[in-house]
Design a protein around this motif. Sequence first.
Motif, PDB file in Angstrom:
ATOM      1  N   LYS A 239       0.838  -1.210   0.000  1.00 62.74           N
ATOM      2  CA  LYS A 239       0.000   0.000   0.000  1.00 62.74           C
ATOM      3  C   LYS A 239       0.872   1.258   0.000  1.00 62.74           C
ATOM      4  O   LYS A 239       1.865   1.334   0.709  1.00 62.74           O
ATOM      5  CB  LYS A 239      -0.872   0.014   1.274  1.00 62.74           C
ATOM      6  N   VAL A 240       0.471   2.237  -0.790  1.00 67.67           N
ATOM      7  CA  VAL A 240       1.146   3.536  -0.761  1.00 67.67           C
ATOM      8  C   VAL A 240       0.640   4.274   0.475  1.00 67.67           C
ATOM      9  O   VAL A 240      -0.561   4.356   0.694  1.00 67.67           O
ATOM     10  CB  VAL A 240       0.808   4.357  -2.028  1.00 67.67           C
ATOM     11  N   VAL A 241       1.558   4.765   1.313  1.00 70.03           N
ATOM     12  CA  VAL A 241       1.100   5.490   2.506  1.00 70.03           C
ATOM     13  C   VAL A 241       1.096   6.980   2.236  1.00 70.03           C
ATOM     14  O   VAL A 241       1.849   7.493   1.409  1.00 70.03           O
ATOM     15  CB  VAL A 241       2.001   5.219   3.739  1.00 70.03           C
ATOM     16  N   GLN A 242       0.226   7.695   2.958  1.00 68.09           N
ATOM     17  CA  GLN A 242       0.207   9.151   2.838  1.00 68.09           C
ATOM     18  C   GLN A 242       1.403   9.708   3.605  1.00 68.09           C
ATOM     19  O   GLN A 242       1.564   9.458   4.801  1.00 68.09           O
ATOM     20  CB  GLN A 242      -1.103   9.710   3.411  1.00 68.09           C
ATOM     21  N   GLU A 243       2.242  10.438   2.915  1.00 62.89           N
ATOM     22  CA  GLU A 243       3.441  10.941   3.579  1.00 62.89           C
ATOM     23  C   GLU A 243       4.001  12.163   2.853  1.00 62.89           C
ATOM     24  O   GLU A 243       3.604  12.478   1.738  1.00 62.89           O
ATOM     25  CB  GLU A 243       4.524   9.840   3.626  1.00 62.89           C
ATOM     26  N   THR A 244       4.936  12.813   3.530  1.00 63.36           N
ATOM     27  CA  THR A 244       5.631  13.951   2.946  1.00 63.36           C
ATOM     28  C   THR A 244       6.992  13.474   2.488  1.00 63.36           C
ATOM     29  O   THR A 244       7.709  12.799   3.234  1.00 63.36           O
ATOM     30  CB  THR A 244       5.803  15.063   4.001  1.00 63.36           C
ATOM     31  N   ARG A 245       7.352  13.794   1.258  1.00 68.05           N
ATOM     32  CA  ARG A 245       8.631  13.358   0.726  1.00 68.05           C
ATOM     33  C   ARG A 245       9.443  14.558   0.256  1.00 68.05           C
ATOM     34  O   ARG A 245       8.903  15.622  -0.025  1.00 68.05           O
ATOM     35  CB  ARG A 245       8.437  12.356  -0.420  1.00 68.05           C
ATOM     36  N   HIS A 246      10.735  14.346   0.181  1.00 69.12           N
ATOM     37  CA  HIS A 246      11.636  15.411  -0.263  1.00 69.12           C
ATOM     38  C   HIS A 246      12.223  15.000  -1.602  1.00 69.12           C
ATOM     39  O   HIS A 246      12.546  13.838  -1.801  1.00 69.12           O
ATOM     40  CB  HIS A 246      12.753  15.590   0.776  1.00 69.12           C
ATOM     41  N   PHE A 247      12.334  15.967  -2.529  1.00 66.49           N
ATOM     42  CA  PHE A 247      12.957  15.658  -3.811  1.00 66.49           C
ATOM     43  C   PHE A 247      14.425  16.048  -3.771  1.00 66.49           C
ATOM     44  O   PHE A 247      14.769  17.190  -3.479  1.00 66.49           O
ATOM     45  CB  PHE A 247      12.246  16.396  -4.945  1.00 66.49           C
ATOM     46  N   THR A 254      12.942  10.869  -4.779  1.00 64.72           N
ATOM     47  CA  THR A 254      12.255  11.434  -3.625  1.00 64.72           C
ATOM     48  C   THR A 254      12.528  10.535  -2.417  1.00 64.72           C
ATOM     49  O   THR A 254      12.685   9.324  -2.541  1.00 64.72           O
ATOM     50  CB  THR A 254      10.732  11.543  -3.854  1.00 64.72           C
ATOM     51  N   ILE A 255      12.599  11.171  -1.235  1.00 62.24           N
ATOM     52  CA  ILE A 255      12.913  10.442  -0.006  1.00 62.24           C
ATOM     53  C   ILE A 255      11.809  10.733   1.003  1.00 62.24           C
ATOM     54  O   ILE A 255      11.347  11.871   1.099  1.00 62.24           O
ATOM     55  CB  ILE A 255      14.235  10.944   0.626  1.00 62.24           C
ATOM     56  N   SER A 256      11.427   9.727   1.795  1.00 59.95           N
ATOM     57  CA  SER A 256      10.398   9.952   2.802  1.00 59.95           C
ATOM     58  C   SER A 256      10.935  10.850   3.911  1.00 59.95           C
ATOM     59  O   SER A 256      12.027  10.635   4.432  1.00 59.95           O
ATOM     60  CB  SER A 256       9.959   8.617   3.408  1.00 59.95           C
ATOM     61  N   LEU A 257      10.187  11.919   4.261  1.00 61.58           N
ATOM     62  CA  LEU A 257      10.604  12.803   5.349  1.00 61.58           C
ATOM     63  C   LEU A 257       9.820  12.453   6.608  1.00 61.58           C
ATOM     64  O   LEU A 257      10.359  12.301   7.685  1.00 61.58           O
ATOM     65  CB  LEU A 257      10.329  14.267   4.985  1.00 61.58           C
ATOM     66  N   ARG A 258       8.498  12.355   6.471  1.00 62.34           N
ATOM     67  CA  ARG A 258       7.656  12.064   7.626  1.00 62.34           C
ATOM     68  C   ARG A 258       6.290  11.681   7.095  1.00 62.34           C
ATOM     69  O   ARG A 258       5.915  12.062   5.992  1.00 62.34           O
ATOM     70  CB  ARG A 258       7.527  13.305   8.520  1.00 62.34           C
TER      71      ARG A 258
END
Length: 481
Positions: A239-247, A254-258
């Motif tokens: 499942k794709v989770v709702q999150e904030t990512r950084h490019f 892109t990397i997961s931030l939180r």
Amino acid sequence: MKDVIIGLEVHVQLNKLRSKLFCSCSTQYHDSEPDTHTCPVCLGLPGALPVTNGKAVDNAIKVALALNCNIEEWTMFYRKNYYYPDLVKGFQISQYDYPIATNGSISLETEGGERTIRIKRVHMEEDPGRLVHVGTIDKSKYSLIDYNRSGVALLEVVTEPDLRTPKEARLFLNKLKNILEYLDVFDSSLEGSLRVDANISIAGGKRAEIKNISSYKGVEKALLFEIVRQNNLVRRGVKVVQETRHFDEVRGITISLRTKEGEEDYRYFPEPDLVPITIVDRVDDIKKTLPELPDAKRQRFVLQYGISDNHAKVLISELGLANFFETVATEVDANLSATWIADVLKGELNYRDLDISAFSPGHMVQILQMLKKDTITENGAVQVIRTILDEGGTPLDIVERKGLQPKMGAEASGNITLRVIEENPDAFQDFCKGKNEAMHFLMGQVMKETHGTVDRSTVIELLNKSKKEKLQNASDNHREA
Ligand code: ZN
Ligand code: MN
């Protein structure tokens, strides 16, 4: 691409303003030492009180009008609370329930035809300070903060999730930038002047928010990366989770931030240090100051000058270029101007990463006049343009210095072309069979004989005419036999 849904939150610095949104500190910090454009207000010191910059409100209304928004009767500021080192007060003064404007739109010309991208809202807020991460954001051992940017007026333009491809996102940003520059409220050449948060989901999955992408190309790249990443997760049954990512621009990933905070985490509440502002009474006056916008200019160019829509589209893509064209087109034939500016000069400028201010309209007029009088050839004109850009100088000087010859008369160039055809029957035979190399060969011979003083287009015309005659003769002979 299946069911890709993209929405953008575009932060635009109103960087043509002299001072910040709530204090009188200068916004011209780009060549300054860190923390030299600060005061108790934008450093968030206790007891300091913000005062709203009226010009910033006017500029915001201007943008909202140009984006076809409804301007609200009145507006007010909120505190958006979150803790991050670039935010001196522990909250950002922003807008929430009563933004300055809502329900706008931008129309885009996409491969699939004209599309309207709805704009949900436009609101004002203050810029946080600038964080400098040494290395990359996830590996950096420490970060530096510069508060010169703290408190600069930002406009946040929020779209509905109407964009369908990364390319459309880029088109949208280009159009927005184009409009902002026409309004003279925004200089896109300054670092960090436009930052984008992009929301993207695939096939009904949860959305990822990619934060703070600071280049136009970066937005497209980050979105393309996300599509691949999310598709791979779906394919593997994750499942794709709702999150904030950084490019990460350098690595192109892109990397997961939180995991994304919900709106309630921000504890929005009205900013008690600022009163609500009535804006409805400013709208009529501001409307009168709106300049002609890109779409309207494009239509006018086609109607008024009789140039092609394609040329008009290129010419209006930058205000400076549009003005340059109008200056030149009042002196020489508009179609000739459009062709040489949009097709030739623009290409030469792009190649050198220059903008139109590198070329004088007066020089363009001279070059086109020489072309019209056949005192230089098309090749010669291109040479003059290139020389001006690379070495400087005036058209007349360059023509003399380079010994550029006037265009050869139609009769003389025709005779030489016919002679070249006669002397090279095999090449001409191949040319008639449609072989490109043969065309290049014959062209080369004619250019050699004429020292390049005949236009390629004239030679091609003559070659094609001879070819037609030859084929005609062949079929006549065939009929007689
Ligand atoms: Zn300040
Ligand atoms: Mn924001």
